[in-house]
Write a protein that holds these residues in place. Structure first.
Motif, PDB file in Angstrom:
ATOM      1  N   UNK A 117       3.513  -1.307 -15.604  1.00 55.29           N
ATOM      2  CA  UNK A 117       4.712  -2.115 -15.449  1.00 55.29           C
ATOM      3  C   UNK A 117       4.834  -2.642 -14.016  1.00 55.29           C
ATOM      4  N   UNK A 118       4.513  -1.793 -13.051  1.00 53.70           N
ATOM      5  CA  UNK A 118       4.561  -2.209 -11.649  1.00 53.70           C
ATOM      6  C   UNK A 118       3.490  -3.242 -11.344  1.00 53.70           C
TER       7      UNK A 118
ATOM      8  N   UNK B 219      -8.503  -6.149  -8.179  1.00 49.72           N
ATOM      9  CA  UNK B 219      -8.081  -4.746  -8.279  1.00 49.72           C
ATOM     10  C   UNK B 219      -6.622  -4.597  -7.872  1.00 49.72           C
ATOM     11  N   UNK B 220      -5.894  -3.693  -8.530  1.00 46.41           N
ATOM     12  CA  UNK B 220      -4.577  -3.306  -8.018  1.00 46.41           C
ATOM     13  C   UNK B 220      -4.751  -2.514  -6.716  1.00 46.41           C
ATOM     14  N   UNK B 221      -3.668  -2.272  -5.996  1.00 42.29           N
ATOM     15  CA  UNK B 221      -3.741  -1.362  -4.847  1.00 42.29           C
ATOM     16  C   UNK B 221      -4.275   0.001  -5.283  1.00 42.29           C
ATOM     17  N   UNK B 222      -4.933   0.683  -4.371  1.00 43.62           N
ATOM     18  CA  UNK B 222      -5.593   1.945  -4.716  1.00 43.62           C
ATOM     19  C   UNK B 222      -4.627   2.966  -5.306  1.00 43.62           C
ATOM     20  N   UNK B 223      -3.367   2.963  -4.857  1.00 43.16           N
ATOM     21  CA  UNK B 223      -2.429   3.993  -5.329  1.00 43.16           C
ATOM     22  C   UNK B 223      -2.046   3.809  -6.807  1.00 43.16           C
ATOM     23  N   UNK B 224      -2.329   2.648  -7.376  1.00 44.77           N
ATOM     24  CA  UNK B 224      -2.058   2.437  -8.795  1.00 44.77           C
ATOM     25  C   UNK B 224      -3.235   2.850  -9.683  1.00 44.77           C
ATOM     26  N   UNK B 225      -4.386   3.175  -9.074  1.00 44.52           N
ATOM     27  CA  UNK B 225      -5.617   3.370  -9.837  1.00 44.52           C
ATOM     28  C   UNK B 225      -5.962   4.852 -10.002  1.00 44.52           C
ATOM     29  N   UNK B 226      -6.615   5.142 -11.099  1.00 44.86           N
ATOM     30  CA  UNK B 226      -7.143   6.486 -11.318  1.00 44.86           C
ATOM     31  C   UNK B 226      -8.279   6.768 -10.341  1.00 44.86           C
TER      32      UNK B 226
ATOM     33  N   UNK C  47       0.812  -1.220   0.000  1.00 44.40           N
ATOM     34  CA  UNK C  47       0.000   0.000   0.000  1.00 44.40           C
ATOM     35  C   UNK C  47       0.845   1.270   0.000  1.00 44.40           C
ATOM     36  N   UNK C  48       2.093   1.151  -0.347  1.00 43.98           N
ATOM     37  CA  UNK C  48       2.994   2.307  -0.317  1.00 43.98           C
ATOM     38  C   UNK C  48       2.947   3.010  -1.673  1.00 43.98           C
ATOM     39  N   UNK C  49       2.448   4.229  -1.674  1.00 48.41           N
ATOM     40  CA  UNK C  49       2.300   5.009  -2.900  1.00 48.41           C
ATOM     41  C   UNK C  49       3.669   5.247  -3.547  1.00 48.41           C
ATOM     42  N   UNK C  50       3.749   5.007  -4.853  1.00 47.37           N
ATOM     43  CA  UNK C  50       4.980   5.267  -5.585  1.00 47.37           C
ATOM     44  C   UNK C  50       6.041   4.198  -5.449  1.00 47.37           C
ATOM     45  N   UNK C  51       5.713   3.049  -4.855  1.00 47.45           N
ATOM     46  CA  UNK C  51       6.696   1.980  -4.697  1.00 47.45           C
ATOM     47  C   UNK C  51       6.764   1.165  -5.993  1.00 47.45           C
ATOM     48  N   UNK C  52       7.382   1.754  -7.017  1.00 47.85           N
ATOM     49  CA  UNK C  52       7.364   1.138  -8.344  1.00 47.85           C
ATOM     50  C   UNK C  52       8.183  -0.146  -8.404  1.00 47.85           C
ATOM     51  N   UNK C  53       9.147  -0.303  -7.531  1.00 48.33           N
ATOM     52  CA  UNK C  53       9.926  -1.542  -7.487  1.00 48.33           C
ATOM     53  C   UNK C  53       9.357  -2.557  -6.499  1.00 48.33           C
TER      54      UNK C  53
END
Length: 915
Positions: free
Chosen positions: A386-387, A343-350, A290-296
């Motif tokens: 990609x993430x 669903x992906x984590x909320x931080x990946x969604x529009x 659930x960490x926003x911006x954790x692309x890796x």
């Protein structure tokens, strides 16, 4: 979950679609072309059941005294079935006791119990050696006298299929055994399941000139879709709800559930499904990063603690162990698990527009934007896509580290539905880009053995998605292993679930016949009945109808070319949860720990269930275990350990226990009776009344198809004075329904559907072609008049296991094609018939006419050839009618064709024939 069901719709269990104005219009046409009295339009339905009001008081008193005397004698002799040995309830006998009274009054003889506790209603002396689980057999050298008296409706089989075998006991004594066995589950005796039936052997099967019987044709040498992969198996979903309910049981209860689902005396499930992140059948939403911006994904929980702590992982490991121990011939691959994200984590969604307040991303995992839920989309180089592809890979690795090898993933659960629970929408193009540029390359690099399945949604749009994504020119195609499909109809009518989409299944199988796609899989990945459970509602008719729909859909899918079938939740609670949106549904097995013997201070709903009782009190909780077994079909021995086993389970077992991995569907169809138009399977000689009971498929949205004529209400039409083809029936709650043939083929199903009779119905006129034949011309068509004649379109892929005569679509087409556009309508019987495909039947060259049908016939069949020729060949016969049906079984084995068996299948009954 089903894309059409939302929390706000939990108002009425099943809506009716009665069209009162259409009924009123039909009432004014009593002099119309068929003999239907529309003020009481079911008077044409032949009912054979004798009701208790027709008996005299003396007869009822005599029956009561007889039952009491028999019960006393059995109790005195100690010959009653044990209700404490739980394993007896799921083997080839009954899970009930010997006083299991029928729930209808048309079977005058009380059931008997043999020495092993197995109950049959036509057994010989219980102390006889032939009263065991196998049907009795005759000495093949001893020819029965030609004048043997065989009661009408008895099971008779040819002496030629009897063989002599050896017992396994140390004495080495020989005994006769049959090459043919019959197992039966019937609504007439709801507490008795998988009951072995007794047969009499004869040299020749008699042919009647007065009593009609269906001709069931099976050809084990004619394998359907033989170039495609074989049947893989059956299973259900290891949701959080399933795991919580499973772990609410005692050790004995959990052991029972494992045996019921995966053991060799149970269903023998070998497939499963698990959600990546949460789904609606969870207590609340969750993800593993659930960490926003954790692309890796450095914060991804590689221990998947949630799935471990809720018991999901443990339940899957136990299931795999049970499967490998129980089905030793099939333990090479173990449990085949499909993983699907909601669903992906909320931080990946529009962010959703209606909730957006300037946020960069969605606040929750619920709902979705269109045409994609992902921020930045799914094109090349998009970071969130990609993430999200990397997320799949890490999930697979985490599960592998826990000892669970995921066999396949689907790209997205129900990608066309922006559900009010966890969801992510894709169009075919958007999903294709995600596969081509992100998920496909990542899985190929990290998990090359994991299959990738597309779509994972309803059958209506399946061909559209396959034609797009499996096109060899699509860069995603090379990564795709197959297609996942759900059984839901979409829309608001839950009684259409499992009832539509069969012609599309054949289209998709045909699309996979080409060299580029011949190895692609077509897999049923989700199915369930909603809302709530049969146990909660307490209506046997609804519980049995749900079981019949299960069996129909599985047989139809396999005949079309499906490689397997995975239902939704494996285990739910008494109301069908937990579900954090209140979207409660049914499952074949329910956990009711408060009903277990010795249960103390266990509430009827545990703390993980918050839905309460949306449809009122749970009816099953107010009945005793003996009542539940006798009247509702729930075995007592399972209730003693807190488990409810519903009719759906036993109907599924008639298929999954015997159609094992590697099996293939073979040609099987129910043809018309041997008496042709003089008498049908459900219409006796001298009668013009359609049989089978009220038509539960007289419903808007049902596909209209062509099948061999059976003389039932599913083939009964009123060609009313307006020019509409109208049908009448009732839904599962008994609400009257009426529908008409539509005015145009459905855009996605490709054939005509039933529709309301007010604004969307077709108006047809007869254009005589000489003699009895006519063209049926659609008057309110917007198309070319030369292409407005009612026609028959055979199913694609050669009809699969059904052949060309089963399930062809009714539509409009070329009026200059006499083979497909000539009809005759019987004003006497209400049948609309066609000779099209008459030459596609048996060796006689004249198989009989086809009748226009709502959905499918009451009497159905499926047949399956095992991977090992030494194993049982399986035939499943299903009767959904209110009337019993006589049939003769014609079978082609390697040694040639013969009439193997003649028998009667009771109303609302399923039989499995093992050869």
């Amino acid at each position: 979950m089903a894309s059409s069901y939302q929390k706000g719709e939990l108002v009425q269990l099943v809506p009716g679609n009665a069209d009162s104005s259409a009924v009123a219009a039909a009432d004014s046409t009593s002099s119309s072309s068929t003999n239907i009295d529309n003020n009481n339009h079911n008077h044409t339905i032949s009912r054979n059941t004798t009701t208790s009001t027709q008996r005299t008081f003396s007869q009822r008193l005599q029956r009561l005294i007889l039952v009491i005397l028999v019960a006393c004698l059995l109790a005195y002799a100690g010959e009653k079935a044990s209700l404490n040995d739980w394993s007896n309830g799921i083997t080839g006998g009954s899970s009930g006791s010997s006083n299991d009274d029928p729930t209808t009054t048309d079977d005058p003889d009380p059931p008997s119990t043999n020495s092993s506790g197995t109950m049959t209603d036509d057994d010989p002396d219980p102390n006889s050696s032939t009263a065991a689980d196998d049907p009795p057999a005759s000495d093949p050298d001893s020819t029965p006298p030609p004048t043997v008296n065989i009661p009408n409706g008895s099971c008779i089989i040819k002496t030629s299929i009897v063989r002599t075998g050896k017992n396994d006991d140390s004495s080495g004594s020989s005994s006769s055994s049959n090459k043919l066995q019959i197992l039966e589950t019937s609504k007439r005796h709801p507490g008795r399941h998988w009951v072995p039936k007794q047969c009499t052997t004869v040299d020749a099967i008699p042919v009647s000139s007065t009593d009609p019987y269906a001709k069931i044709q099976v050809n084990f040498t004619q394998v359907a879709n033989k170039d495609r992969p074989p049947i893989m198996g059956f299973g259900g979903a290891f949701t959080e709800a399933s795991a919580l309910n499973y772990n609410s049981l005692s050790d004995a209860g959990k052991e029972a559930v494992m045996e019921l689902l995966f053991g060799d005396t149970g269903l023998g499930y070998n497939m499963g499904r698990v959600h990546i992140n949460s789904c609606d059948f969870c207590v609340k939403s969750y993800s593993f990063d659930d960490v926003d911006g954790d692309f890796n994904l450095e914060h991804f929980d590689m221990s998947v603690v949630h799935d471990v702590e809720t018991g999901m992982v443990g339940m899957m490991l136990e299931a795999d162990s049970k499967l490998r121990q129980s089905w030793t011939k099939e333990n090479e691959h173990g449990l085949h698990l499909v993983a699907s994200p909601w669903s992906p984590p909320a931080w990946m969604k529009l962010p959703l527009s209606e909730r957006s307040t300037g946020d960069d991303h969605a606040k929750t995992m619920d709902g979705s934007t269109w045409p994609s839920c992902l921020r930045e989309g799914t094109g090349p180089g998009t970071r969130y896509a990609d993430t999200w592809g990397l997320y799949f890979s890490k999930f697979l690795t985490a599960y592998k580290d826990l000892g669970i090898d995921i066999w396949a993933v689907t790209v997205q659960n129900e990608p066309e539905f922006p559900a009010p629970w966890e969801a992510c929408v894709y169009t075919p193009d958007v999903e294709g880009d995600f596969i081509a540029y992100h998920l496909g390359p990542k899985l190929s690099e990290d998990h090359p053995d994991v299959k990738l399945l597309i779509f994972d949604h309803n059958k209506d749009h399946g061909p559209l998605w396959m034609s797009n994504l499996l096109d060899p020119s699509n860069p995603a195609a090379k990564y795709i292993s197959g297609t996942g499909l759900h059984w839901y109809a979409g829309g608001m009518d839950r009684l259409l679930d499992g009832a539509v989409g069969t012609p599309n299944m054949h289209k998709m199988a045909a699309m996979n016949q080409g060299s580029d796609n011949v190895g692609k899989i077509i897999l049923g990945t989700e199915a369930c009945h909603c809302p709530s459970t049969y146990y909660a509602g307490g209506d046997l008719s609804i519980g049995w109808a749900r079981a019949e729909r299960y069996a129909h859909t599985v047989l139809a899918d396999l005949a079309a070319g499906s490689n397997g079938w995975i239902e939704w939740n494996l285990v739910l609670d008494s109301v069908g949860g937990p579900n954090h949106l209140g979207n409660v549904c049914d499952a074949p097995i329910l956990a009711v720990p408060h009903r277990a013997t010795g249960a103390v201070n266990i509430p009827s709903q545990l703390d993980f269930e918050h839905v309460g009782h949306p449809f009122g009190p749970v009816q099953g909780d107010f009945e005793s275990p003996p009542q539940l077994q006798r009247m509702q079909g729930f075995p007592m021995d399972m209730l003693e350990v807190g488990v409810v086993v519903q009719p759906m389970y036993y109907y599924m077992g008639h298929i999954s226990r015997h159609v094992r991995p590697g099996a293939r569907a073979v040609h099987a169809i129910v043809e018309g009776s041997q008496l042709g138009q003089r008498a049908r399977t459900f219409r006796p000689i001298g009668s013009t009344k359609a049989g089978g009971g009220l038509n539960g498929l007289a419903r808007d949205g049902i596909e209209v198809t062509m099948w061999p004529c059976e003389g039932s209400t599913r083939q009964l039409w009123l060609w009313n004075p307006i020019g509409q083809f109208q049908v009448f029936g009732e839904d599962w709650l008994g609400n009257p329904t009426t529908s008409c043939l539509s005015a145009a083929a459905d855009q996605f199903f490709g054939g005509f559907l039933l529709t309301d009779c007010q604004s969307h119905a077709g108006i047809f006129v007869k254009k005589s072609q000489g003699g009895k034949y006519s063209q049926v011309v659609l008057q309110n068509s917007l198309s070319d008049p030369d292409y407005s004649c009612l026609t028959v379109t055979p199913l694609q892929n050669g009809g699969g296991a059904l052949g060309l005569r089963g399930g062809g679509q009714v539509t409009v087409g070329n009026c200059h094609d006499p083979s497909a556009s000539l009809w005759w309508f019987s004003e006497t019987t209400g049948e609309l018939m066609s000779d099209f495909l008459n030459n596609q039947g048996d060796d006689s060259g004249s198989a009989g006419e086809l009748c226009m049908t709502t959905g499918w016939p009451f009497l159905q069949v499926g047949a399956f050839k095992p991977a090992n020729p030494e194993d049982d060949h399986t035939i499943v016969i299903l009767n959904e009618a209110d009337d019993e049906a006589n049939f003769a079984l014609d079978v082609v084995m390697d040694e040639g064709k013969e009439v193997v068996m003649k028998y009667t299948i009771k109303e609302h009954t399923i039989q499995t024939v093992l050869i």
